[in-house]
Design an enzyme around this catalytic site. Structure first.
Site, PDB file in Angstrom:
ATOM      1  N   ASP A  98       0.927  -1.040   0.106  1.00 21.81           N
ATOM      2  CA  ASP A  98      -0.105  -0.134   0.103  1.00 21.81           C
ATOM      3  C   ASP A  98       0.827   1.352   0.259  1.00 21.81           C
ATOM      4  O   ASP A  98       1.667   1.495   0.962  1.00 21.81           O
ATOM      5  CB  ASP A  98      -1.018   0.064   1.287  1.00 21.81           C
ATOM      6  CG  ASP A  98      -2.050   0.704   1.106  1.00 21.81           C
ATOM      7  OD1 ASP A  98      -2.177   1.846   0.603  1.00 21.81           O
ATOM      8  OD2 ASP A  98      -3.120   0.340   1.891  1.00 21.81           O
ATOM      9  N   ASP A 200      -2.855   5.051  -2.376  1.00 21.18           N
ATOM     10  CA  ASP A 200      -3.862   5.822  -1.691  1.00 21.18           C
ATOM     11  C   ASP A 200      -4.193   6.988  -2.080  1.00 21.18           C
ATOM     12  O   ASP A 200      -3.306   7.704  -3.019  1.00 21.18           O
ATOM     13  CB  ASP A 200      -3.133   5.911  -0.378  1.00 21.18           C
ATOM     14  CG  ASP A 200      -4.057   6.424   0.769  1.00 21.18           C
ATOM     15  OD1 ASP A 200      -4.860   5.518   1.345  1.00 21.18           O
ATOM     16  OD2 ASP A 200      -3.857   7.640   1.352  1.00 21.18           O
ATOM     17  N   GLU A 264      -6.673   3.908  -5.216  1.00 14.93           N
ATOM     18  CA  GLU A 264      -7.831   4.379  -4.748  1.00 14.93           C
ATOM     19  C   GLU A 264      -8.427   5.860  -5.329  1.00 14.93           C
ATOM     20  O   GLU A 264      -7.696   6.985  -5.142  1.00 14.93           O
ATOM     21  CB  GLU A 264      -7.632   4.552  -3.135  1.00 14.93           C
ATOM     22  CG  GLU A 264      -8.758   4.852  -2.376  1.00 14.93           C
ATOM     23  CD  GLU A 264      -8.716   5.417  -0.949  1.00 14.93           C
ATOM     24  OE1 GLU A 264      -9.468   5.456  -0.031  1.00 14.93           O
ATOM     25  OE2 GLU A 264      -7.775   6.104  -0.797  1.00 14.93           O
ATOM     26  N   HIS A 328     -10.938  -1.492   4.988  1.00 17.84           N
ATOM     27  CA  HIS A 328     -10.593  -0.826   6.171  1.00 17.84           C
ATOM     28  C   HIS A 328     -11.345   0.316   6.722  1.00 17.84           C
ATOM     29  O   HIS A 328     -11.009   0.998   8.000  1.00 17.84           O
ATOM     30  CB  HIS A 328      -9.096  -0.895   6.552  1.00 17.84           C
ATOM     31  CG  HIS A 328      -8.491   0.130   5.547  1.00 17.84           C
ATOM     32  ND1 HIS A 328      -8.331  -0.154   4.103  1.00 17.84           N
ATOM     33  CD2 HIS A 328      -8.001   1.291   5.789  1.00 17.84           C
ATOM     34  CE1 HIS A 328      -7.865   0.978   3.721  1.00 17.84           C
ATOM     35  NE2 HIS A 328      -7.423   1.859   4.398  1.00 17.84           N
ATOM     36  N   ASP A 329     -11.908   1.048   5.592  1.00 18.42           N
ATOM     37  CA  ASP A 329     -12.519   2.362   5.898  1.00 18.42           C
ATOM     38  C   ASP A 329     -14.041   2.276   5.948  1.00 18.42           C
ATOM     39  O   ASP A 329     -14.669   3.224   6.146  1.00 18.42           O
ATOM     40  CB  ASP A 329     -12.223   3.278   4.698  1.00 18.42           C
ATOM     41  CG  ASP A 329     -10.918   3.761   4.529  1.00 18.42           C
ATOM     42  OD1 ASP A 329     -10.034   3.691   5.630  1.00 18.42           O
ATOM     43  OD2 ASP A 329     -10.112   3.719   3.274  1.00 18.42           O
TER      44      ASP A 329
HETATM   45  C1  GLC Z   1      -7.301   6.420   2.512  1.00 19.58           C
HETATM   46  C2  GLC Z   1      -6.978   5.291   3.413  1.00 19.58           C
HETATM   47  C3  GLC Z   1      -7.624   5.721   4.612  1.00 19.58           C
HETATM   48  C4  GLC Z   1      -6.824   6.713   5.141  1.00 19.58           C
HETATM   49  C5  GLC Z   1      -6.849   8.056   4.091  1.00 19.58           C
HETATM   50  C6  GLC Z   1      -5.592   9.020   4.542  1.00 19.58           C
HETATM   51  O1  GLC Z   1      -8.593   6.845   2.240  1.00 19.58           O
HETATM   52  O2  GLC Z   1      -7.635   4.112   2.815  1.00 19.58           O
HETATM   53  O3  GLC Z   1      -7.690   4.560   5.522  1.00 19.58           O
HETATM   54  O4  GLC Z   1      -7.165   7.349   6.381  1.00 19.58           O
HETATM   55  O5  GLC Z   1      -6.576   7.487   2.776  1.00 19.58           O
HETATM   56  O6  GLC Z   1      -4.118   8.231   4.058  1.00 19.58           O
END
Ligand code: GLC
Length: 526
Positions: A98, A200, A264, A328-329
């Protein structure tokens, strides 16, 4: 054309803190993950994606990286990592890491240098601006985790930008040195043999050059809505220039063979926003821009079907689809739609055309765990009351104390249902969620129509979503009942049910009676 591994396979997301603790400190670690690879292989997966494992003060649980080329010591060290990677490859699995390039930790040496003086060579690696004449921040941008996106720094008398926590300063991708530093970090891991990265918030890496104020969100209501959505992020997300940057990052992956870049991007149910990130043949971008629509759509057959049809239709010729049901979010799927429909959802993503992403524990039917606010660890929970801890709790291995996750004190409480919902108990129960996942994953793997075939939806009664996957003359019909009452449908020919979410039928049929909350895979015979 033969499929790439990341098109054919199924990806499983591991939240390393919560997977398996090998040394009794209450936190999962790399050796713990390595000790569970035989389970993951048995389950029928192809690739593992680990949420961040790099050194971090853990203000946002690893999404605040203080060194891109080392391991967070409680998780292990580079030797443990090499051992894990070799063990993964030995089992013919792939390992995806990641990458969090939008921001670093405020403890990263780049930021420490940058904030030390206005003429430090790394000053421009981050986004620094003067205060407005009245001392207020340079613009009205808000952090996703609450409060302004700007923090005042006494030492040099300027504000710095952070899209998330103040502990997560945003890097400045208009500076070529920053691009090179991140590209070198990617190379470090790809050279070591890592098979790819999930990147990310990739669509937020470039900000408006003039840092203009975001406009008010006309739908936002004070007191009702999350304060971070007060302004539309017109100038802070998805800016012109981000596609050029993504194309450059993709070229780093292209220096190596057979690696994958997953991105993402904003959560959206508009398929064209997702498919806009594939790029073109001449200027490729993301192999798999995340499709989060299933997390956002109402859980209704018609809504899901019309999204899938539109998404399929808007994919570029060689763009490959993907589907996500949890991460995880987000709230776990079993909590959102119930465990019966969670089986229907699993059948959906494992029989659609596109790479499925499974979040650890979904295969057991884990649900969100009630975490009392005084035990919140997630900054989003502490600041905004929307904690992501409930979906990050430890994995359930067996019915021993703490579900066999740790011999110490787990960092988050476990679900009280672990004595029943755990790997060992579910392996012994032929109709458990785990055995359902295991069977479904096997079916997908050994049925070319399911992992490589074409997709077409079929008219069907309200509350059902029916589609056909076809490859080399073999056709499979998938019929999913989103309702908790039975539905009947006529097949386009004769067929044989080869798997039901209820795991109790294998009948030949012409008329299909779907029971409440039932999904089936039917092999069509002539
Ligand atoms: C992404 C991650 C999340 C994190 C955010 C900031 O959305 O999935 O868990 O808090 O980025 O890095």
């Amino acid at each position: 054309m033969a499929q790439a591994w990341w098109q054919r396979g199924v990806v499983y997301q591991i939240y390393p803190r919560s997977f398996m603790d090998s040394n009794g400190d209450g936190l999962g670690d790399l050796r713990g993950i390595a000790s569970k690879l035989d389970y993951l292989k048995w389950l029928g997966l192809d690739a593992l994606w680990l949420s961040p494992i790099f050194p971090s003060p853990m203000a946002d649980f690893g999404y605040d990286v203080s060194n891109y080329v080392d391991i967070y010591p409680p998780f292990g060290n580079l030797d443990d990592f090499d051992h894990l990677l070799a063990a993964v490859h030995q089992r013919d699995l792939k390992l995806i890491l990641d990458l969090v390039p939008n921001h670093t930790s405020n403890h990263h040496e780049w930021f420490i240098e940058s904030r030390s003086s206005r003429d430090n060579p790394k000053r421009d690696w981050y986004i620094w601006r003067d205060a407005q004449p009245d001392g207020s921040p340079p613009n009205n941008w808000l952090s996703y985790f609450g409060g302004p996106s700007w923090t005042w720094d006494e030492t040099t008398g300027q504000y710095y930008l952070h899209s998330f926590l103040a502990e997560q300063p945003d890097l400045n991708y208009r500076n070529p040195e920053v691009k090179k530093a991140i590209a070198d970090s990617i190379r470090f891991w790809l050279k070591r043999g890592v098979d790819g990265f999930r990147v990310d918030v990739i669509d937020r890496m470039i900000k408006d050059e003039q840092l203009r104020d975001n406009p008010l969100n006309p739908d936002w209501v004070e007191g009702r809505d999350n304060p971070t959505w007060k302004y539309l992020r017109v100038y802070s997300e998805n800016q012109p220039g981000v596609h050029d940057l993504i194309q450059e990052l993709r070229q780093v992956f292209e220096e190596f063979k057979d690696r994958v870049m997953i991105g993402e991007i904003a959560y959206s149910t508009d398929p064209t926003l997702i498919t806009g990130f594939y790029g073109t043949d001449e200027a490729p971008e993301i192999h798999l821009p995340f499709n989060f629509a299933l997390l956002m759509l109402p859980w209704q057959a018609e809504a899901v079907r019309s999204f899938v049809d539109l998404y399929e239709a808007s994919l570029p010729a060689d763009g490959w689809a993907n589907y996500v049901l949890g991460n995880h979010d987000q709230m776990r799927i079993g909590t959102r739609i119930g465990l019966e429909q969670a089986r229907v959802a699993a059948m959906l993503i494992l029989t659609l055309r596109g790479t499925p992403f499974i979040y650890y524990g979904e295969e057991l039917g884990l649900r969100d765990v009630d975490i009392p606010p005084h035990l919140y660890q997630d900054p989003q929970g502490i600041n905004l009351g929307i904690s992501r801890d409930p979906q990050r709790t430890p994995m359930h291995w067996d019915n021993s104390p703490n579900a066999g996750f740790t011999t110490g004190e787990p960092w988050l409480p476990l679900s009280p249902d672990y004595p029943v919902l755990n790997v060992v108990s579910e392996q012994a129960d032929p109709t458990s969620m785990l055995m359902f996942y295991h069977t479904l994953l096997g079916l997908r793997r050994y049925t070319p129509a399911l992992h490589a075939g074409s997709y077409r939806s079929v008219e069907s009664p309200e509350g059902t979503f029916v589609y056909v996957r076809e490859h080399a003359g073999k056709q499979y019909l998938i019929a999913l009942n989103f309702w908790n009452v039975g539905r009947a449908l006529t097949l386009p020919g004769r067929g044989k049910v080869i798997l039901s979410t209820h795991m109790d039928r294998g009948d030949a049929v012409a008329e299909l009676h779907l029971r409440a909350n039932e999904g089936v895979v039917v092999e069509l015979i002539g």
